[in-house]
Enzyme design. Structure first.
Site, PDB file in Angstrom:
ATOM      1  N   THR A  87       0.870  -1.174   0.000  1.00 19.60           N
ATOM      2  CA  THR A  87       0.000   0.000   0.000  1.00 19.60           C
ATOM      3  C   THR A  87       0.906   1.223   0.000  1.00 19.60           C
ATOM      4  O   THR A  87       1.659   1.437   0.959  1.00 19.60           O
ATOM      5  CB  THR A  87      -0.891   0.028   1.268  1.00 19.60           C
ATOM      6  OG1 THR A  87      -1.636  -1.180   1.319  1.00 19.60           O
ATOM      7  CG2 THR A  87      -1.840   1.212   1.214  1.00 19.60           C
ATOM      8  N   LYS A 162      -7.864   1.360  -3.059  1.00 17.37           N
ATOM      9  CA  LYS A 162      -7.493   0.941  -1.696  1.00 17.37           C
ATOM     10  C   LYS A 162      -7.681   2.087  -0.690  1.00 17.37           C
ATOM     11  O   LYS A 162      -8.276   1.908   0.370  1.00 17.37           O
ATOM     12  CB  LYS A 162      -6.035   0.468  -1.707  1.00 17.37           C
ATOM     13  CG  LYS A 162      -5.400   0.257  -0.358  1.00 17.37           C
ATOM     14  CD  LYS A 162      -5.734  -1.082   0.229  1.00 17.37           C
ATOM     15  CE  LYS A 162      -5.129  -1.221   1.632  1.00 17.37           C
ATOM     16  NZ  LYS A 162      -5.568  -2.439   2.295  1.00 17.37           N
ATOM     17  N   LYS A 237      -1.746   5.048   8.563  1.00 22.88           N
ATOM     18  CA  LYS A 237      -0.953   5.118   7.325  1.00 22.88           C
ATOM     19  C   LYS A 237      -1.890   5.302   6.125  1.00 22.88           C
ATOM     20  O   LYS A 237      -1.676   6.183   5.278  1.00 22.88           O
ATOM     21  CB  LYS A 237      -0.128   3.838   7.159  1.00 22.88           C
ATOM     22  CG  LYS A 237       0.583   3.753   5.814  1.00 22.88           C
ATOM     23  CD  LYS A 237       1.188   2.387   5.523  1.00 22.88           C
ATOM     24  CE  LYS A 237       1.640   2.345   4.068  1.00 22.88           C
ATOM     25  NZ  LYS A 237       2.163   1.051   3.643  1.00 22.88           N
TER      26      LYS A 237
HETATM   27  P1  NAD Z   1       6.104  -5.619   7.290  1.00 18.55           P
HETATM   28  O1  NAD Z   1       6.785  -4.445   7.901  1.00 18.55           O
HETATM   29  O2  NAD Z   1       5.831  -6.823   8.131  1.00 18.55           O
HETATM   30  O3  NAD Z   1       6.956  -6.122   5.988  1.00 18.55           O
HETATM   31  C1  NAD Z   1       7.674  -5.285   5.157  1.00 18.55           C
HETATM   32  C2  NAD Z   1       9.001  -5.983   4.894  1.00 18.55           C
HETATM   33  O4  NAD Z   1       9.729  -5.228   3.931  1.00 18.55           O
HETATM   34  C3  NAD Z   1       9.878  -6.110   6.135  1.00 18.55           C
HETATM   35  O5  NAD Z   1      10.151  -7.468   6.373  1.00 18.55           O
HETATM   36  C4  NAD Z   1      11.143  -5.317   5.769  1.00 18.55           C
HETATM   37  O6  NAD Z   1      12.324  -5.874   6.290  1.00 18.55           O
HETATM   38  C5  NAD Z   1      11.106  -5.388   4.259  1.00 18.55           C
HETATM   39  N1  NAD Z   1      11.890  -4.339   3.614  1.00 18.55           N
HETATM   40  C6  NAD Z   1      11.924  -3.019   3.909  1.00 18.55           C
HETATM   41  N2  NAD Z   1      12.742  -2.378   3.049  1.00 18.55           N
HETATM   42  C7  NAD Z   1      13.236  -3.321   2.203  1.00 18.55           C
HETATM   43  C8  NAD Z   1      14.134  -3.286   1.109  1.00 18.55           C
HETATM   44  N3  NAD Z   1      14.695  -2.143   0.704  1.00 18.55           N
HETATM   45  N4  NAD Z   1      14.412  -4.444   0.476  1.00 18.55           N
HETATM   46  C9  NAD Z   1      13.852  -5.612   0.877  1.00 18.55           C
HETATM   47  N5  NAD Z   1      12.979  -5.709   1.922  1.00 18.55           N
HETATM   48  C10 NAD Z   1      12.694  -4.574   2.567  1.00 18.55           C
HETATM   49  O7  NAD Z   1       4.753  -5.060   6.643  1.00 18.55           O
HETATM   50  P2  NAD Z   1       3.479  -5.913   6.162  1.00 18.55           P
HETATM   51  O8  NAD Z   1       2.470  -5.938   7.251  1.00 18.55           O
HETATM   52  O9  NAD Z   1       3.954  -7.171   5.540  1.00 18.55           O
HETATM   53  O10 NAD Z   1       2.902  -4.915   5.065  1.00 18.55           O
HETATM   54  C11 NAD Z   1       3.480  -4.806   3.768  1.00 18.55           C
HETATM   55  C12 NAD Z   1       2.616  -3.875   2.936  1.00 18.55           C
HETATM   56  O11 NAD Z   1       1.285  -4.394   2.884  1.00 18.55           O
HETATM   57  C13 NAD Z   1       2.504  -2.460   3.505  1.00 18.55           C
HETATM   58  O12 NAD Z   1       2.513  -1.551   2.445  1.00 18.55           O
HETATM   59  C14 NAD Z   1       1.157  -2.480   4.232  1.00 18.55           C
HETATM   60  O13 NAD Z   1       0.560  -1.191   4.310  1.00 18.55           O
HETATM   61  C15 NAD Z   1       0.369  -3.405   3.326  1.00 18.55           C
HETATM   62  N6  NAD Z   1      -0.753  -4.089   3.979  1.00 18.55           N
HETATM   63  C16 NAD Z   1      -0.596  -4.659   5.201  1.00 18.55           C
HETATM   64  C17 NAD Z   1      -1.671  -5.308   5.801  1.00 18.55           C
HETATM   65  C18 NAD Z   1      -1.532  -5.960   7.172  1.00 18.55           C
HETATM   66  O14 NAD Z   1      -2.561  -6.316   7.764  1.00 18.55           O
HETATM   67  N7  NAD Z   1      -0.314  -6.152   7.672  1.00 18.55           N
HETATM   68  C19 NAD Z   1      -2.904  -5.367   5.155  1.00 18.55           C
HETATM   69  C20 NAD Z   1      -3.027  -4.799   3.877  1.00 18.55           C
HETATM   70  C21 NAD Z   1      -1.933  -4.164   3.317  1.00 18.55           C
END
Ligand code: NAD
Length: 290
Positions: A87, A162, A237
């Site tokens: 997102t 979204k 966010k």
């Molecule tokens: P998260 O923080 O658990 O995962 C993100 C991952 O990206 C981390 O493991 C981090 O180490 C990695 N990362 C950061 N920079 C990086 C880079 N340069 N290279 C490689 N890896 C890198 O977050 P999440 O909960 O998995 O969410 C991911 C996305 O999905 C976000 O944009 C969030 O808004 C969206 N989202 C999350 C949910 C939820 O319920 N968690 C629901 C819908 C959407």
């Protein structure tokens, strides 16, 4: 398919694992977390992206997406698809898509709804922006990771859908919580409140499916001491992204603006950080009008 997966956090790891379990050859990279079962680890984002049919990104925000995209687009093979499921802001989605298309790649922004449970269970909803050709190429992957995929329009349309959806969600949750808090103070039984509203014109997903009052309606994070679920921080966010987009296109969104301010206070100066976004109910209950 030969798939690269960059960003193996709470969402990305189970999504990548589901693709591998379905028989795809998945190579993953994350700065911090290990690869899930079935996914081969690469040493860098570039190594994960090189020579893949599809590269999926699941990253925290638009700045990180832009940086990763700048690294991997030059090494991706022409005709491959860059599928971003994070997102992020609409501008970042459009910029990355343009860079990818200029390099001869297919590009899609396809944020998801359904949370960690949906990612693990392969029941996410994808809302996609990009070309028909791009959508068609990744549709088999949506079918594995999710239960529904809507092609919303051109690049950025997935992110637009979204943030509009989640702006409604944030506003509606606040309305549901403040109504429960008012009902409490009026001496109305919570179950009666639910029985009436869930079958009347005030019904909503936040009331009927994700009720913020513990012990009322179907099981929800309220029944688990407001452990997320969908964390208030993530709601903040998404609300901020909605207001950023609204500013860009000069859209009047007073309720979205108010919801953003409330979640900001809740997360940054109260006890909302790390709690489910429905924990707005005890917040309202504990306050008066002042
Ligand atoms: P998260 O923080 O658990 O995962 C993100 C991952 O990206 C981390 O493991 C981090 O180490 C990695 N990362 C950061 N920079 C990086 C880079 N340069 N290279 C490689 N890896 C890198 O977050 P999440 O909960 O998995 O969410 C991911 C996305 O999905 C976000 O944009 C969030 O808004 C969206 N989202 C999350 C949910 C939820 O319920 N968690 C629901 C819908 C959407």
């Amino acid at each position: 398919m030969n798939i690269g997966f960059i960003g193996l956090g709470n969402m990305g790891a189970p999504m990548a694992a589901n693709l591998a379990a379905a028989g795809h050859d998945v190579t993953g990279f994350d700065l911090a977390t290990p690869c899930p079962n079935g996914v081969t680890r690469a040493d860098s984002a570039i190594a994960a992206a090189k020579s893949r049919d599809v590269v999926i990104t699941m990253l925290p925000n638009g700045d990180i997406l832009r940086a990763v995209a700048a690294d991997i687009i030059p090494v991706m093979q022409p005709g491959a698809a860059l599928l971003d499921c994070s997102t992020v802001d609409v501008d970042s989605a459009r910029t990355v898509a343009q860079l990818a298309e200029t390099a001869g790649l297919l590009a899609l922004d396809a944020p998801v709804s359904g949370g960690v449970g949906g990612a693990s269970g392969g029941t996410l909803t994808f809302m996609a922006g990009g070309t028909e050709a791009g959508f068609a190429k990744v549709l088999p992957l949506f079918d594995i990771m999710g239960q529904k995929a809507v092609h919303c329009g051109a690049a950025g349309a997935g992110q637009s859908a979204k943030i509009c959806n989640n702006m409604i969600l944030g506003v509606t949750m606040i309305a549901t919580c403040e109504a429960f808090a008012l009902a409490d103070k009026l001496g109305l039984d919570r179950q009666k409140m639910f029985d009436v509203v869930s079958t009347s014109s005030g019904y909503s997903w936040t009331m009927n499916a994700y009720c913020p009052a513990p012990g009322i309606g179907p099981a929800s994070p309220a029944d688990n001491d407001y452990q997320p679920g969908f964390a208030a921080d993530l709601m903040l966010k998404d609300l901020r992204l909605s207001q950023q987009a609204a500013t860009t296109v000069d859209a009047d969104t007073p309720m979205g603006q108010a919801a953003t301010a409330l979640y900001e206070t809740f997360v940054e100066t109260e006890d909302g950080k790390g709690r489910d976004f429905s924990a707005m109910l005890p917040r309202f209950e504990a306050r008066g009008r002042g």
